[in-house]
Design an enzyme around this catalytic site. Structure first.
Site, PDB file in Angstrom:
ATOM      1  CE1 TYR A  67      16.200   2.116  21.332  1.00 38.37           C
ATOM      2  CE2 TYR A  67      17.691   1.755  23.176  1.00 38.37           C
ATOM      3  CZ  TYR A  67      17.412   2.327  21.948  1.00 38.37           C
ATOM      4  OH  TYR A  67      18.352   3.113  21.340  1.00 38.37           O
ATOM      5  CD  GLU A 110      24.866  -4.810  19.675  1.00 40.59           C
ATOM      6  OE1 GLU A 110      25.022  -3.638  19.274  1.00 40.59           O
ATOM      7  OE2 GLU A 110      25.016  -5.788  18.953  1.00 40.59           O
TER       8      GLU A 110
END
Length: 160
Positions: A124, A112
């Site tokens: 990411y 998350e």
């Protein structure tokens, strides 16, 4: 940063470095550490979790941690001291976490990230994580949605 000085190793849950983990998080997260120092102490003592630390000359400069369960992994936290950001430390920590996942037969990694944390999202995404969902009001202080991101392990040549 000379590469020979950077070392990435598995964190031993008997080490007592929760204060150092907390200090780095308090320094680098926009809203301070997501966990209290006591929560770090409790979390780092759980031997079923996997943490890797980045060190230079035995000085803790970053870490990644999470859980590996059955065929899935989850990254709970990734932090690198401000003095060592933009030097690929986070990349090396993430790669080491992925290697451990590979060794343990993990096929998918989840995490998350705050919806407002564009820097982390780009990092990411560059490392092949894809946004798959949103958790409404997941974070507090301040209340904010979390983006759920997923990485699917690549098959190595010769592996079926």
């Amino acid at each position: 940063m000379p590469k020979q000085r950077l070392s990435i190793r598995r964190y031993n849950f008997h080490e007592e470095k929760s204060h150092q983990f907390y200090s780095i998080a308090e320094q680098v997260f926009n809203y301070g550490s997501p966990w209290t120092e006591d929560q770090y102490e409790e979390t780092l003592a759980r031997d079923m979790l996997v943490f890797f630390v980045a060190e230079i000359d035995n000085r803790l400069i970053g870490y990644i941690g999470g859980q590996l369960l059955f065929s899935e992994g989850e990254i709970y936290i990734l932090a690198v001291s401000e003095d060592f950001q933009k030097q690929r430390v986070a990349y090396h920590l993430l790669e080491r976490f992925k290697e451990e996942c590979e060794e343990q037969g993990i096929r998918t990694i989840f995490l998350e990230v705050r919806k407002s944390n564009q820097v982390a999202q780009r990092f990411y995404e560059k490392n092949l994580f894809k946004e798959i969902s949103v958790r409404k009001n997941y974070y507090n202080k301040p209340v904010e949605d979390a983006l759920i991101m997923r990485y699917i392990m690549r098959k190595k040549e010769g592996r079926e």
